[in-house]
Design an enzyme around this catalytic site. Structure first.
Site, mmCIF file in Angstrom:
data_model
loop_
_atom_site.group_PDB
_atom_site.id
_atom_site.type_symbol
_atom_site.label_atom_id
_atom_site.label_comp_id
_atom_site.label_asym_id
_atom_site.label_seq_id
_atom_site.Cartn_x
_atom_site.Cartn_y
_atom_site.Cartn_z
ATOM 1 N N LYS A 1 41.533 42.318 36.488
ATOM 2 C CA LYS A 1 42.539 43.335 36.841
ATOM 3 C C LYS A 1 42.855 43.294 38.337
ATOM 4 O O LYS A 1 44.009 43.292 38.731
ATOM 5 C CB LYS A 1 42.043 44.766 36.498
ATOM 6 N N ARG B 1 40.187 55.461 33.098
ATOM 7 C CA ARG B 1 39.025 54.867 32.446
ATOM 8 C C ARG B 1 38.504 55.756 31.322
ATOM 9 O O ARG B 1 37.544 55.387 30.651
ATOM 10 C CB ARG B 1 37.908 54.659 33.473
ATOM 11 N N ARG C 1 31.112 36.305 41.494
ATOM 12 C CA ARG C 1 32.219 36.630 42.396
ATOM 13 C C ARG C 1 31.752 37.135 43.767
ATOM 14 O O ARG C 1 30.710 37.768 43.877
ATOM 15 C CB ARG C 1 33.223 37.569 41.732
ATOM 16 N N ARG D 1 29.425 42.484 45.666
ATOM 17 C CA ARG D 1 29.273 43.889 45.303
ATOM 18 C C ARG D 1 27.870 44.128 44.746
ATOM 19 O O ARG D 1 27.355 43.310 43.976
ATOM 20 C CB ARG D 1 30.311 44.272 44.246
ATOM 21 N N ARG E 1 27.954 48.541 32.491
ATOM 22 C CA ARG E 1 29.401 48.758 32.693
ATOM 23 C C ARG E 1 30.189 48.352 31.446
ATOM 24 O O ARG E 1 31.179 48.990 31.085
ATOM 25 C CB ARG E 1 29.879 47.966 33.917
#
Ligand code: AMP
Length: 220
Positions: free
Chosen positions: A18, A93, A132, A166, A177
């Site tokens: 996203k 969300r 990432r 992160r 998550r």
């Protein structure tokens, strides 16, 4: 605000792409990129009480309260530049957030153009998230395997040699998550489907292929 811009909601699991697509759309169409995750991380860095509480929840892979995330978005929707259009990334969300968004936009005379769901199976998500990282200076995003820097250790965009990951991008947190995405966020999809706003793209494709599909949906 009048509804003459392009107003897009991007949905999909954590690590579904996203943020990447939102940043590309922002550059391509000049829309505001509204990421509640980014707003909350910024609040955490600023060290306010709210920010530090949010940071703890984010680091544990939990959702921040609807009240806080709705308040953050509401504030941003009041900014004049947002009237040209926005890409919502990571909001709504929950169904409650989707309902609040509907009311906030109705008050402003804004009509959503489309809700795009980026579909990616769970097996692929973990590898995507764990690899990432981003440039500490300009925020450009990379991946150990799928999107490396052109010169090892040097940011393609600003030349910085400092990168960060992160705290919530680890295997255990990703699983939490994903469960929250299934339990709390997927019920938002039928909410938009019933309104005829929901379109899906295959998020397992390359970043450019997904972008082309999104552009086709938007007619740009
Ligand atoms: P993201 O950058 O979208 O992956 O979001 C990172 C984290 O911020 C999420 O795992 C949540 O803890 C929190 N967060 C972001 N957006 C929301 C939201 N709309 N509602 C609740 N928590 C959120």
């Amino acid at each position: 605000m009048v509804s003459d811009g392009t107003f897009i909601v991007l949905m999909g699991p954590p690590g579904g792409g996203k943020g990447t697509q939102a940043r590309m759309l922002k550059a391509r169409l000049g829309l505001s990129h509204l990421s509640t995750g980014e707003m909350l991380r910024e609040a955490g860095r600023s060290g306010t009480k709210l920010g530090l509480e949010a940071k703890k929840l984010i680091d544990d892979g939990k959702l921040v309260s609807d009240e806080i995330s709705i308040a953050l978005i509401s504030e941003r929707l009041d900014e004049p530049c947002v009237s040209n259009g926005f890409i919502l990334d990571g909001f709504p969300r929950t169904v409650s957030q989707a309902e609040s968004l509907e009311n906030m936009l109705a008050d402003k005379g804004v009509v959503l153009n489309v809700v795009i769901q980026i579909q990616v199976p769970d097996e692929i998500i973990v590898e995507r998230i764990i690899g990432r990282f981003s440039c500490s200076k300009c925020g450009a995003c990379y991946h150990d395997k799928f999107l490396t820097t052109k010169v090892s250790g040097v940011c393609d965009v600003c030349g910085s040699t400092e990168f960060s990951r992160r705290v919530d991008d680890n295997e255990n947190t990703v699983k939490a998550r994903l469960k929250i995405y299934r339990d709390k966020t997927t019920p938002v999809l039928p909410f938009y489907e019933k309104k005829g706003l929901l379109l899906c793209v295959d998020g397992t494709r390359s970043i450019d292929e997904i972008m082309r599909k999104v552009e086709k949906i938007l007619g740009v």
